[in-house]
Design an enzyme around this catalytic site. Structure first.
Site, mmCIF file in Angstrom:
data_model
loop_
_atom_site.group_PDB
_atom_site.id
_atom_site.type_symbol
_atom_site.label_atom_id
_atom_site.label_comp_id
_atom_site.label_asym_id
_atom_site.label_seq_id
_atom_site.Cartn_x
_atom_site.Cartn_y
_atom_site.Cartn_z
ATOM 1 C CG ASP A 229 -11.882 34.254 26.028
ATOM 2 O OD1 ASP A 229 -11.550 35.326 25.677
ATOM 3 O OD2 ASP A 229 -12.291 33.406 25.058
ATOM 4 C CG LEU B 134 -3.138 -0.496 -9.067
ATOM 5 C CD1 LEU B 134 -3.685 -2.013 -8.152
ATOM 6 C CD2 LEU B 134 -1.781 -0.041 -8.166
ATOM 7 C CG ASP C 278 -12.263 30.817 22.202
ATOM 8 O OD1 ASP C 278 -11.823 31.931 22.634
ATOM 9 O OD2 ASP C 278 -12.345 31.008 20.978
HETATM 10 C C1 GDG Z 1 -8.992 1.494 -8.537
HETATM 11 C C2 GDG Z 1 -8.960 3.039 -9.057
HETATM 12 C C3 GDG Z 1 -6.440 2.575 -8.433
HETATM 13 C C4 GDG Z 1 -7.056 -5.900 -15.486
HETATM 14 N N1 GDG Z 1 -7.354 -6.989 -16.531
HETATM 15 C C5 GDG Z 1 -6.972 -8.097 -16.146
HETATM 16 C C6 GDG Z 1 -6.397 -7.891 -14.756
HETATM 17 N N2 GDG Z 1 -6.468 -6.802 -14.540
HETATM 18 C C7 GDG Z 1 -5.854 -6.153 -13.309
HETATM 19 C C8 GDG Z 1 -4.682 -5.360 -13.336
HETATM 20 C C9 GDG Z 1 -4.647 -4.521 -12.273
HETATM 21 C C10 GDG Z 1 -5.965 -4.385 -11.912
HETATM 22 O O1 GDG Z 1 -6.964 -5.330 -12.681
HETATM 23 C C11 GDG Z 1 -6.630 -2.971 -12.440
HETATM 24 O O2 GDG Z 1 -5.944 -1.837 -11.925
HETATM 25 P P1 GDG Z 1 -6.662 -0.463 -11.632
HETATM 26 O O3 GDG Z 1 -5.499 0.326 -11.063
HETATM 27 O O4 GDG Z 1 -7.316 -0.004 -12.643
HETATM 28 O O5 GDG Z 1 -7.407 -0.950 -10.264
HETATM 29 P P2 GDG Z 1 -9.041 -0.800 -9.978
HETATM 30 O O6 GDG Z 1 -8.963 -1.600 -8.727
HETATM 31 O O7 GDG Z 1 -9.947 -1.214 -11.128
HETATM 32 O O8 GDG Z 1 -9.417 0.756 -9.656
HETATM 33 C C12 GDG Z 1 -7.525 3.070 -9.594
HETATM 34 C C13 GDG Z 1 -6.739 1.154 -7.989
HETATM 35 O O9 GDG Z 1 -8.408 1.242 -7.637
HETATM 36 C C14 GDG Z 1 -6.042 1.152 -6.803
HETATM 37 O O10 GDG Z 1 -6.062 1.930 -5.768
HETATM 38 O O11 GDG Z 1 -5.245 2.563 -9.118
HETATM 39 O O12 GDG Z 1 -7.122 4.047 -10.058
HETATM 40 O O13 GDG Z 1 -9.775 3.159 -10.053
HETATM 41 O O14 GDG Z 1 -4.150 -5.057 -11.279
HETATM 42 O O15 GDG Z 1 -3.524 -6.214 -13.698
HETATM 43 N N3 GDG Z 1 -5.968 -9.289 -14.309
HETATM 44 C C15 GDG Z 1 -6.225 -10.553 -14.849
HETATM 45 N N4 GDG Z 1 -6.586 -10.563 -15.767
HETATM 46 C C16 GDG Z 1 -7.241 -9.344 -16.811
HETATM 47 O O16 GDG Z 1 -7.733 -9.456 -17.649
HETATM 48 N N5 GDG Z 1 -5.626 -11.437 -14.192
#
Ligand code: GDG
Length: 725
Positions: free
Chosen positions: A497, A375, A678
């Site tokens: 059948d 994300l 079936d």
């Molecule tokens: C799973 C899957 C998939 C990060 N550092 C800080 C912070 N973040 C936020 C980011 C982002 C989220 O954490 C990480 O995003 P990911 O996509 O890696 O999501 P995860 O939930 O860890 O992972 C992944 C996801 O699920 C969704 O389906 O994309 O592949 O592994 O939003 O911004 N937020 C803050 N401070 C930080 O230091 N506030």
């Protein structure tokens, strides 16, 4: 009023133990935002673990009460469960396996048992809340068994499942001793979603290989339910990130950073500490950039935010050491009094500071080895209000399937990554804007709210489809009615059948000779007064005659090519030709040559290609190919190609069980008709029958024109025995 229940390992709120006692912090994760509009409505609820170990019941009650007002219900985990289920099976078995790091995976029976037990615990927590018609949406890899557990208890519920991490190739999946249980667990859902088409394809292939269940157009026939599988790439709350980037707070932070950095250009990376994220590789590539292009020294800094995570697990601790060491080495090698190559932060930052980093970064490096979606890549795009900035994105992040305007790289190719950084730093503004604008349009449109809506709509649609297509189970009540009709009828006709109905399938079709029990059963049925027993089969007449010819049953053979009333001679349904076989047989032979395990069966007036014994996936692919090959060759002829259960059959058009059954009924009218079959060829029979006839589809696929369905040959025999009583 049916409710929607969300279930995930973690609740969208963080409970922390502080000096002042327990505190509650809403989580700002993408999922929590996306589903916020759902679980906060009416009686809906989100069920999950609050994320900490709770010592006593008083604390449990306190948490339960505090979060109830926010439509959440907790599942508490013991310390042993946190260790074995969460850190163990979830994060040390499934996480590495699904991210192609099998070498890090452990296979502990005790962890598996804890995983089963905690999934059951979640099931109980959901059942305590769920009504029979509720919609339940289960999230992620910690709860792979939950859909099937819920299904067993709530057969009618709408159950969705979404996997947030990659689904790996079957070659990795098959290494897991518990792979079949895991797949079956997921198949308890009505709709299974993945981020990408690739993950979905891997899942379908695993299901075909491990469980032998074929899929067509993203639909798996599982028991009496068809399960839909589809790709739903998850999005973000675009406006939230755009607004954060536009906020005065973010601008203030940015100004401070800018002052400290002066005119140094910024490359940014943000990840949770994890070996899947490619952090060390990225550092080495940055080192390479500084070696290959010394002109960037003193000009560019990498701001690297690593968010602490799972540091109790040994692999994570050693990864942390490696990153510390690499960063130290690169910094000490290139640093000048007024320039740091790498600004490394090991902590998490508030959203506004994150937004400021997104604002200041001309380049974002998102280069995981594997990532379900990622994300951060989308958040960077949403935060670039001036539409400038370059995203460098790993081809192995799910996001790369959508963000094709990023610079897509292979994260193990250090040279390519170093060049990508250079290219990004020199990319003309106009090109940056074209690319960023295209990505923004996409991220804005396919946001987390449309993701949620799409999934839940698809789930509702899948359920509706199941209802309209599914036949009713032949229940005890329906059987009673059937028997009553049977007993009062003057004349009775049974259309049976053979393969898959009276006898279970075998790998070798020649091996399905009737057993003693079946012969006795058929004999007894033919002894019944005013009752005709017709074996209506696709088999050739010689085999039927050899196996059952001694019984006073009627035969319809080769799907209606041949008819033989008991005690009479075989008759052709109509004059047919078979000179076409000479031309088409070589085509089938070609497919036999190319598909080990498949073979040809030749009947008087038809040719059949069998692929039950071939590799499941290859067999399906070849069958599709042969079907299109044959439809080309049989166009404008009197021939038709029929798909059966792991067979393709070429025969004269107009010859089918339906026409034969209709003729039989015209000749021997009966007040009570029972037809059992079936596969697809039996659907013709069902279609030809009068509406009051009892048509019963046998087997796991309940989608049929028949009025009822029944599980399999043992249940068929039981039903027939009831006619004798
Ligand atoms: C799973 C899957 C998939 C990060 N550092 C800080 C912070 N973040 C936020 C980011 C982002 C989220 O954490 C990480 O995003 P990911 O996509 O890696 O999501 P995860 O939930 O860890 O992972 C992944 C996801 O699920 C969704 O389906 O994309 O592949 O592994 O939003 O911004 N937020 C803050 N401070 C930080 O230091 N506030």
């Amino acid at each position: 009023m049916p409710r929607t229940l969300i279930v995930s390992n973690r609740l969208p709120t963080k409970v922390l133990r502080t000096d002042e006692g327990l505190t509650f912090q809403p989580s700002e994760g993408g999922l929590a935002t996306g589903l916020g509009s759902i679980y906060k409505q009416g009686d809906n609820v989100w069920i999950g673990w609050p994320g900490l170990f709770v010592e006593d019941e008083a604390e449990e009650d306190y948490i339960r009460q505090k979060i109830r007002a926010d439509n959440m219900a907790p599942v508490f985990l013991t310390e042993a469960e946190i260790r074995d289920f969460y850190e163990g099976f979830s994060n040390s078995t499934l996480w590495p396996t699904f991210h192609y790091f099998s070498e890090f995976a452990t296979y502990e029976q005790a962890h598996w048992e804890a995983y089963v037990a905690v999934n059951e615990k979640f099931c109980a927590a959901v059942l305590a809340q769920a009504g029979p018609d509720d919609t339940i949406w289960v999230q992620d890899y910690q709860l792979l068994l939950l859909p099937a557990l819920l299904r067993a208890a709530r057969p009618e519920a709408s159950i969705g499942f979404f996997l947030h991490i990659p689904f790996p190739s079957h070659e990795l999946m098959r290494v897991l001793p518990w792979r079949n249980e895991l797949l079956r667990g997921m198949l308890g859902a009505d709709l299974i979603g993945f981020h990408t088409f690739g993950y979905m394809r891997h899942f379908l292939s695993s299901v075909a290989h491990a469980l032998g269940l074929p899929a067509q157009n993203g639909r798996i026939e599982n028991g009496n339910r068809s399960v839909r599988v589809d790709a739903f790439p998850m999005g973000i709350d675009y406006e939230r990130y755009a607004a954060a980037a536009a906020s005065d707070e973010a601008k203030g932070h940015e100004a401070r950073y800018r002052e400290a950095l002066r005119d140094t250009r910024v490359i940014l990376s943000i990840d949770r500490l994890d070996y899947t994220k490619g952090i060390a590789q990225r550092l080495r590539a940055f080192d390479l950039l500084l070696q290959r292009y010394p002109e960037w020294r003193g000009q560019v800094s990498l701001i690297m935010l690593v968010v602490p995570s799972r540091d109790q697990v040994p692999q994570y601790a050693s990864l942390k050491e490696e990153i510390d060491e690499l960063t130290g080495r690169i910094n000490s090698q290139y640093r000048t009094i007024d320039w740091n190559p790498i600004l490394y932060f090991y902590r998490s930052l508030p959203l506004e500071e994150l937004a400021a980093l997104f604002r200041i970064a001309e380049v974002a490096l998102v280069t995981p080895m594997r990532d379900g979606m990622n994300l951060v890549a989308k958040e960077y795009v949403a935060s670039r209000l001036d539409q400038q900035g370059v995203l460098i994105l790993s081809e192995r992040a799910g996001a790369a399937r959508e963000l094709s305007d990023a610079i897509i790289i292979n994260p193990t190719d250090m040279g390519q990554l170093a060049e990508a950084m250079h290219d990004a730093l020199v990319m003309p503004k106009e090109e940056q804007i074209v690319r960023m604008a295209a990505m923004q349009a996409l991220v804005k449109r396919y946001n987390v709210f449309s993701w949620t809506k799409l999934f839940l709509n698809q789930l509702a649609y899948t359920k509706m489809k199941q209802h309209t297509l599914a036949t009713e189970m032949l229940t005890e009540e329906a059987t009673k009615q059937l028997l009553a009709a049977y007993h009062t009828a003057e004349e009775r006709l049974l259309l049976l059948d053979y393969d898959g109905t009276l006898m279970a399938f075998q790998a070798d079709p020649k091996r399905v000779e009737p057993d003693q029990e079946l012969r006795l059963l058929l004999r007894a049925l033919t002894d019944l007064p005013r009752t005709r027993v017709v074996i209506i089969s696709g088999r050739d007449r010689h085999t039927l005659e050899k196996w059952l010819g001694h019984l006073p049953v009627d035969f319809i053979a080769e799907h209606g090519v041949w008819l033989r009333p008991a005690g009479e001679e075989w008759q052709l349904f109509q004059q047919l030709r078979n000179d076409w076989m000479r031309e088409l047989r070589p085509v089938l032979e070609l497919y036999v040559a190319r598909t080990a395990g498949s073979f040809i069966e030749e009947k008087d007036y038809s040719l059949v290609w069998h692929y039950r014994r071939a590799d499941a996936e290859l067999g399906e692919v070849r069958a599709r190919e042969l079907l299109s090959h044959l439809s080309f060759m049989t166009a404008n002829t009197e021939l038709q190609v029929m798909e059966g259960n792991k067979v393709l059959e070429i025969k004269a058009a107009g010859i089918n069980k339906g026409n034969a059954a209709a003729r039989w009924l015209a000749k021997y009218p009966a007040e009570f008709v029972l037809a059992l079959g079936d596969d697809r060829t039996d659907e013709d029979t069902f279609r030809a029958l009068p509406p009051e006839a009892y048509s019963v589809r046998v087997g796991t696929d309940a989608r049929s024109l028949a009025r009822f369905h029944i599980a399999g040959p043992p249940e068929v025999r039981q039903l027939l025995r009831q006619l004798l009583a």
